[in-house]
Scaffold this motif. Sequence first.
Motif, PDB file in Angstrom:
ATOM      1  N   PHE A  45       0.827  -1.213   0.000  1.00 16.10           N
ATOM      2  CA  PHE A  45       0.000   0.000   0.000  1.00 16.10           C
ATOM      3  C   PHE A  45       0.858   1.257   0.000  1.00 16.10           C
ATOM      4  O   PHE A  45       0.629   2.186  -0.781  1.00 16.10           O
ATOM      5  CB  PHE A  45      -0.941  -0.015   1.199  1.00 16.10           C
ATOM      6  N   LEU A  46       1.867   1.293   0.862  1.00 17.43           N
ATOM      7  CA  LEU A  46       2.727   2.472   0.941  1.00 17.43           C
ATOM      8  C   LEU A  46       3.563   2.641  -0.332  1.00 17.43           C
ATOM      9  O   LEU A  46       3.746   3.763  -0.821  1.00 17.43           O
ATOM     10  CB  LEU A  46       3.622   2.380   2.166  1.00 17.43           C
ATOM     11  N   SER A  47       4.064   1.539  -0.869  1.00 12.60           N
ATOM     12  CA  SER A  47       4.864   1.612  -2.100  1.00 12.60           C
ATOM     13  C   SER A  47       4.023   2.078  -3.275  1.00 12.60           C
ATOM     14  O   SER A  47       4.463   2.896  -4.090  1.00 12.60           O
ATOM     15  CB  SER A  47       5.487   0.248  -2.398  1.00 12.60           C
ATOM     16  N   ALA A  48       2.806   1.571  -3.377  1.00 12.22           N
ATOM     17  CA  ALA A  48       1.918   1.983  -4.460  1.00 12.22           C
ATOM     18  C   ALA A  48       1.529   3.455  -4.311  1.00 12.22           C
ATOM     19  O   ALA A  48       1.374   4.165  -5.308  1.00 12.22           O
ATOM     20  CB  ALA A  48       0.666   1.113  -4.477  1.00 12.22           C
ATOM     21  N   GLY A 107      -3.534   6.432   9.749  1.00 15.27           N
ATOM     22  CA  GLY A 107      -4.692   5.911   9.027  1.00 15.27           C
ATOM     23  C   GLY A 107      -4.684   4.393   8.961  1.00 15.27           C
ATOM     24  O   GLY A 107      -5.715   3.732   9.133  1.00 15.27           O
ATOM     25  N   LEU A 108      -3.507   3.828   8.702  1.00 14.32           N
ATOM     26  CA  LEU A 108      -3.384   2.374   8.675  1.00 14.32           C
ATOM     27  C   LEU A 108      -3.648   1.773  10.050  1.00 14.32           C
ATOM     28  O   LEU A 108      -4.298   0.729  10.171  1.00 14.32           O
ATOM     29  CB  LEU A 108      -1.995   1.984   8.162  1.00 14.32           C
ATOM     30  N   GLN A 109      -3.133   2.423  11.096  1.00 13.63           N
ATOM     31  CA  GLN A 109      -3.407   1.928  12.450  1.00 13.63           C
ATOM     32  C   GLN A 109      -4.921   1.898  12.707  1.00 13.63           C
ATOM     33  O   GLN A 109      -5.454   0.924  13.256  1.00 13.63           O
ATOM     34  CB  GLN A 109      -2.715   2.813  13.487  1.00 13.63           C
ATOM     35  N   HIS A 110      -5.611   2.935  12.295  1.00 14.54           N
ATOM     36  CA  HIS A 110      -7.070   3.007  12.434  1.00 14.54           C
ATOM     37  C   HIS A 110      -7.736   1.848  11.677  1.00 14.54           C
ATOM     38  O   HIS A 110      -8.677   1.217  12.191  1.00 14.54           O
ATOM     39  CB  HIS A 110      -7.548   4.354  11.895  1.00 14.54           C
ATOM     40  N   ILE A 111      -7.249   1.557  10.489  1.00 17.00           N
ATOM     41  CA  ILE A 111      -7.818   0.473   9.681  1.00 17.00           C
ATOM     42  C   ILE A 111      -7.637  -0.874  10.380  1.00 17.00           C
ATOM     43  O   ILE A 111      -8.570  -1.701  10.429  1.00 17.00           O
ATOM     44  CB  ILE A 111      -7.157   0.445   8.283  1.00 17.00           C
ATOM     45  N   TYR A 112      -6.453  -1.122  10.926  1.00 17.98           N
ATOM     46  CA  TYR A 112      -6.179  -2.427  11.543  1.00 17.98           C
ATOM     47  C   TYR A 112      -6.805  -2.575  12.924  1.00 17.98           C
ATOM     48  O   TYR A 112      -7.276  -3.669  13.273  1.00 17.98           O
ATOM     49  CB  TYR A 112      -4.667  -2.671  11.604  1.00 17.98           C
ATOM     50  N   HIS A 115     -11.081  -1.613  12.015  1.00 11.77           N
ATOM     51  CA  HIS A 115     -11.829  -2.111  10.851  1.00 11.77           C
ATOM     52  C   HIS A 115     -11.308  -3.447  10.334  1.00 11.77           C
ATOM     53  O   HIS A 115     -11.560  -3.813   9.185  1.00 11.77           O
ATOM     54  CB  HIS A 115     -11.806  -1.058   9.737  1.00 11.77           C
ATOM     55  N   ASP A 116     -10.562  -4.163  11.150  1.00  9.62           N
ATOM     56  CA  ASP A 116     -10.136  -5.535  10.830  1.00  9.62           C
ATOM     57  C   ASP A 116      -9.215  -5.624   9.623  1.00  9.62           C
ATOM     58  O   ASP A 116      -9.152  -6.660   8.955  1.00  9.62           O
ATOM     59  CB  ASP A 116     -11.367  -6.432  10.623  1.00  9.62           C
ATOM     60  N   GLY A 117      -8.506  -4.559   9.303  1.00 10.02           N
ATOM     61  CA  GLY A 117      -7.467  -4.629   8.285  1.00 10.02           C
ATOM     62  C   GLY A 117      -7.884  -4.178   6.898  1.00 10.02           C
ATOM     63  O   GLY A 117      -9.071  -3.971   6.602  1.00 10.02           O
ATOM     64  N   LEU A 118      -6.893  -4.039   6.030  1.00  9.40           N
ATOM     65  CA  LEU A 118      -7.110  -3.509   4.678  1.00  9.40           C
ATOM     66  C   LEU A 118      -8.049  -4.377   3.851  1.00  9.40           C
ATOM     67  O   LEU A 118      -8.974  -3.875   3.205  1.00  9.40           O
ATOM     68  CB  LEU A 118      -5.760  -3.376   3.965  1.00  9.40           C
ATOM     69  N   TRP A 187      -5.069 -11.816  -0.974  1.00 11.78           N
ATOM     70  CA  TRP A 187      -6.442 -11.469  -0.621  1.00 11.78           C
ATOM     71  C   TRP A 187      -7.394 -12.408  -1.363  1.00 11.78           C
ATOM     72  O   TRP A 187      -7.831 -12.139  -2.475  1.00 11.78           O
ATOM     73  CB  TRP A 187      -6.745 -10.029  -0.997  1.00 11.78           C
ATOM     74  N   THR A 188      -7.743 -13.492  -0.735  1.00 10.82           N
ATOM     75  CA  THR A 188      -8.569 -14.507  -1.391  1.00 10.82           C
ATOM     76  C   THR A 188     -10.060 -14.220  -1.317  1.00 10.82           C
ATOM     77  O   THR A 188     -10.858 -14.905  -1.960  1.00 10.82           O
ATOM     78  CB  THR A 188      -8.284 -15.887  -0.779  1.00 10.82           C
ATOM     79  N   SER A 189     -10.464 -13.206  -0.538  1.00 11.29           N
ATOM     80  CA  SER A 189     -11.889 -12.874  -0.450  1.00 11.29           C
ATOM     81  C   SER A 189     -12.352 -12.035  -1.638  1.00 11.29           C
ATOM     82  O   SER A 189     -13.549 -11.811  -1.820  1.00 11.29           O
ATOM     83  CB  SER A 189     -12.179 -12.122   0.848  1.00 11.29           C
ATOM     84  N   LEU A 190     -11.408 -11.552  -2.443  1.00 11.41           N
ATOM     85  CA  LEU A 190     -11.719 -10.793  -3.648  1.00 11.41           C
ATOM     86  C   LEU A 190     -11.251 -11.574  -4.867  1.00 11.41           C
ATOM     87  O   LEU A 190     -10.382 -12.439  -4.766  1.00 11.41           O
ATOM     88  CB  LEU A 190     -11.058  -9.418  -3.598  1.00 11.41           C
ATOM     89  N   SER A 191     -11.813 -11.241  -6.020  1.00 12.92           N
ATOM     90  CA  SER A 191     -11.540 -11.987  -7.251  1.00 12.92           C
ATOM     91  C   SER A 191     -10.841 -11.112  -8.288  1.00 12.92           C
ATOM     92  O   SER A 191     -11.130  -9.914  -8.398  1.00 12.92           O
ATOM     93  CB  SER A 191     -12.855 -12.498  -7.841  1.00 12.92           C
TER      94      SER A 191
END
Length: 254
Positions: A45-48, A107-112, A115-118, A187-191
């Motif tokens: 995420f940071l690199s992108a 922001g990432l800390q808030h997400i993890y 909100h259970d991660g990215l 990320w296997t929950s997305l296609s």
Amino acid sequence: MNKKDLKDFLDAKVYLYNKPDFIDSDPIQIPHLFSKKEDIEIAGFLSATIAWGNRKSINNNAHKMMQLLDQAPYDFVVNHKDSDLEKLESFVHRTFNGTDFITFIKGLQHIYLNHDGLESVFKKHAQKASLQKAIHNFKHTFFEIQHLPRTQKHISDPLKNSAAKRINMFLRWMVRPNNTNVDLGIWTSLSPAQLSCPLDVHSGNVARKLGLLHRKQNDGKALADLDASLRLLDPNDPVKYDFALFGLGVFEKF
């Protein structure tokens, strides 16, 4: 070139460029440094996020980011103290500065923590054949923390007609299977069928020459146009053609 010939041509270019050699000059090399899921996705995420401009500079500064995070991005994000953030203040990549970097860590800390991660945040608003609404909602969630308005520009919003190149690239890295040791596929929950091409000047120009894209601007409407064309070639993995379009533009000057 008819549809079959075009597909055969592009499939051959995908085969040519979707190989580990691609990593050597691409910022995807940064998340490949890690093995833990959370480290991989934060590094990606940071690199992108800083993936615009000179590719050597992008890679160098992305490596510097990881060094500033003690080569343990998830641990730093979740467990940092305010005093740990001081060393990030000197970071700069083009218009992304130390203040932005610190805000992104928060922001990432808030997400993890909340909100259970990215992956969970993107999954929550994913649509059957698109992640563009999910990107919009991710941005909203990410910036629930206190922040300066200037930092918001570093996450694009597709619902404001942005092609959101960098975050679509990040999603490609996370979602496409690791069949060729290039994309990471954690990320296997997305296609892959939900992904959109990271549209930039190189892929856009090649797509126009091949008749896959007709809009002149590289914006959200152009991305929708290109998505539609690529899904006709492969509805299950349309974004694999990013390798072909980018490779033709950057390496072959097509």
